[in-house]
Motif scaffolding. Structure first.
Motif, short mmCIF file in Angstrom:
data_model
loop_
_atom_site.label_atom_id
_atom_site.label_comp_id
_atom_site.label_asym_id
_atom_site.label_seq_id
_atom_site.Cartn_x
_atom_site.Cartn_y
_atom_site.Cartn_z
N GLY A 11 24.96 -8.35 -26.76
CA GLY A 11 26.38 -8.39 -26.42
C GLY A 11 26.73 -7.36 -25.36
N MET A 12 26.13 -6.18 -25.47
CA MET A 12 26.35 -5.12 -24.49
C MET A 12 25.84 -5.55 -23.12
SD MET A 12 27.13 -1.81 -23.92
CE MET A 12 26.60 -0.33 -23.05
N THR A 13 24.65 -6.15 -23.08
CA THR A 13 24.08 -6.61 -21.82
C THR A 13 24.94 -7.69 -21.18
OG1 THR A 13 21.85 -6.14 -22.66
CG2 THR A 13 22.01 -7.57 -20.73
N ALA A 14 25.41 -8.61 -22.01
CA ALA A 14 26.27 -9.69 -21.50
C ALA A 14 27.57 -9.14 -20.94
CB ALA A 14 26.55 -10.69 -22.61
N PHE A 15 28.13 -8.13 -21.62
CA PHE A 15 29.39 -7.54 -21.15
C PHE A 15 29.17 -6.76 -19.85
CE2 PHE A 15 33.15 -4.78 -21.26
CZ PHE A 15 34.12 -5.72 -21.56
N LEU A 16 28.02 -6.11 -19.74
CA LEU A 16 27.69 -5.42 -18.49
C LEU A 16 27.60 -6.40 -17.32
CD1 LEU A 16 24.99 -2.79 -19.55
CD2 LEU A 16 27.13 -2.29 -18.37
N LYS A 17 26.96 -7.55 -17.56
CA LYS A 17 26.88 -8.57 -16.51
C LYS A 17 28.26 -9.07 -16.13
CE LYS A 17 22.29 -10.33 -17.76
NZ LYS A 17 21.53 -11.50 -18.28
N LYS A 18 29.11 -9.23 -17.14
CA LYS A 18 30.49 -9.67 -16.89
C LYS A 18 31.23 -8.65 -16.05
CE LYS A 18 34.98 -9.23 -18.48
NZ LYS A 18 35.78 -8.01 -18.61
N GLU A 19 31.01 -7.35 -16.32
CA GLU A 19 31.66 -6.29 -15.57
C GLU A 19 31.21 -6.28 -14.11
OE1 GLU A 19 34.08 -3.72 -16.48
OE2 GLU A 19 34.37 -5.44 -17.80
N PHE A 20 29.91 -6.43 -13.90
CA PHE A 20 29.40 -6.43 -12.53
C PHE A 20 29.90 -7.65 -11.75
CE2 PHE A 20 26.12 -3.32 -13.90
CZ PHE A 20 26.26 -2.42 -12.86
N CYS A 21 29.94 -8.79 -12.42
CA CYS A 21 30.48 -9.99 -11.77
C CYS A 21 31.94 -9.80 -11.39
CB CYS A 21 30.34 -11.21 -12.70
SG CYS A 21 28.65 -11.80 -12.90
N GLU A 22 32.68 -9.13 -12.26
CA GLU A 22 34.09 -8.87 -11.98
C GLU A 22 34.25 -7.90 -10.82
OE1 GLU A 22 37.92 -7.07 -14.36
OE2 GLU A 22 36.59 -8.44 -15.41
N MET A 23 33.36 -6.91 -10.74
CA MET A 23 33.40 -5.97 -9.62
C MET A 23 33.17 -6.69 -8.29
SD MET A 23 33.96 -2.84 -10.71
CE MET A 23 33.92 -1.91 -12.25
N ILE A 24 32.30 -7.68 -8.31
CA ILE A 24 32.04 -8.46 -7.09
C ILE A 24 33.22 -9.36 -6.79
CG2 ILE A 24 30.56 -10.22 -6.05
CD1 ILE A 24 28.26 -9.09 -7.77
N ARG A 25 33.73 -10.03 -7.83
CA ARG A 25 34.81 -11.00 -7.64
C ARG A 25 36.10 -10.34 -7.18
NH1 ARG A 25 33.88 -13.34 -11.98
NH2 ARG A 25 35.38 -12.26 -13.31
N THR A 26 36.36 -9.13 -7.63
CA THR A 26 37.58 -8.42 -7.24
C THR A 26 37.38 -7.52 -6.02
OG1 THR A 26 37.06 -6.65 -8.85
CG2 THR A 26 38.51 -8.43 -9.59
N TYR A 27 36.22 -7.63 -5.38
CA TYR A 27 35.90 -6.91 -4.14
C TYR A 27 35.84 -5.40 -4.30
CZ TYR A 27 37.19 -11.47 -2.25
OH TYR A 27 37.26 -12.81 -2.00
N LYS A 28 35.68 -4.92 -5.53
CA LYS A 28 35.61 -3.47 -5.73
C LYS A 28 34.33 -2.89 -5.11
CE LYS A 28 38.51 -3.29 -9.85
NZ LYS A 28 38.59 -3.00 -11.30
N ILE A 29 33.23 -3.63 -5.23
CA ILE A 29 31.98 -3.16 -4.62
C ILE A 29 32.13 -3.12 -3.11
CG2 ILE A 29 29.57 -3.77 -4.20
CD1 ILE A 29 29.37 -4.77 -7.04
N LEU A 30 32.74 -4.14 -2.54
CA LEU A 30 32.94 -4.19 -1.10
C LEU A 30 33.86 -3.07 -0.63
CD1 LEU A 30 32.56 -5.65 1.60
CD2 LEU A 30 34.53 -7.09 1.00
N ILE A 31 34.93 -2.82 -1.38
CA ILE A 31 35.90 -1.79 -1.00
C ILE A 31 35.25 -0.41 -1.02
CG2 ILE A 31 38.01 -0.58 -1.72
CD1 ILE A 31 39.01 -3.32 -2.76
N LEU A 32 34.60 -0.08 -2.14
CA LEU A 32 33.98 1.25 -2.25
C LEU A 32 32.83 1.40 -1.25
CD1 LEU A 32 33.84 2.14 -6.05
CD2 LEU A 32 35.32 3.07 -4.29
N GLY A 33 32.02 0.35 -1.11
CA GLY A 33 30.93 0.42 -0.16
C GLY A 33 31.41 0.65 1.26
#
Length: 253
Positions: free
Chosen positions: A3-25
């Protein structure tokens, strides 16, 4: 654990989808480039704006000038962007009601807190060390000089950023609005600056990790002088995570 691993994947997908990775990078890439270029070419730029016939005696730029830009820009701009980006990591869950779904499927509440913290910390770490690597590369290219205690100074700023993420997460558990989380985190930082007015408190204040970097590089302060604020910063980080987990355990969704 699944469950923890699945939630981590969900968080990373959300970071990509909301452009947070792009913004910080993007932000930290620019900060990494701007510092050395500013230090290298600022004297020439200033000369262009002087009245004709007037000269200005300036020292030749050196590697320390580049790192001065780095340790000014990252705390003043980079960390503010980090807090803004992560201020909504719990608020979005409250507003969408997605936590009810994952928790009813058996995911422990503490796993949610740890997944949020780990995701944000990994993103901050990647952006920060990218920025540092770019600054280091450009600085060594322009000035073939070694800077003593540079790694320690960079690590102290990184740790302060991790602590801010933990505090922001705590604010997200306490309050449901991202603006309130920003005020909560900002209030803590402002209190650190106010406490720093007291000379006797300065050597224990976590703000020293981001405000005295150049003093460390110039040899005015020693690494040992940063041990007390480092321990207190670590204590605040752990206390924020424990507090977040404890409060979230009792929080009604």
């Amino acid at each position: 654990m699944r469950g923890m691993t699945a939630f981590l994947k969900k968080e990373f997908c959300e970071m990509i989808r909301t452009y947070k990775i792009l913004i910080l990078g993007s932000v930290f890439f620019l900060l990494g480039v701007i510092g050395p270029l500013t230090a290298k070419y600022m004297p020439e730029i200033m000369e262009q704006f002087l009245p004709q016939g007037m000269t200005l005696a300036l020292e030749a730029p050196k590697a320390l000038d580049s790192w001065m830009q780095f340790f000014k820009n990252v705390p003043q701009m980079g960390l503010i962007i980090v807090v803004i980006v992560f201020s909504g990591m719990m608020a979005s869950e409250w507003s969408k009601g997605t936590l009810v779904l994952v928790l009813t499927k058996g995911l422990a509440r503490r796993s949610v807190i740890m997944a949020k913290f780990l995701t944000a910390t990994l993103l901050w770490s990647g952006a920060y060390w990218l920025c540092f690597g770019i600054s280091y590369g450009y600085t060594r290219f322009f000035w073939d000089e070694r800077t003593p205690r540079l790694g320690a100074a960079a690590a102290f700023v990184w740790l302060f950023g991790v602590m801010l993420i933990a505090v922001t997460l705590l604010g997200g558990v306490l309050f449901r609005g991202s603006y309130t989380v920003l005020l909560f985190t900002g209030f803590l930082v402002v209190m650190m600056f106010i406490i720093n007015i007291l000379p006797s408190a300065q050597k224990y204040n976590p703000i020293m990790l981001v405000s005295s970097s150049m003093e460390l590089l110039e040899g005015i302060k020693r690494i040992e002088d940063f041990m007390a604020p480092t321990l207190i910063t670590g204590g605040l980080l752990i206390a924020s995570l424990i507090g977040s987990a404890a409060i979230f355990d009792k929080k009604q969704l």
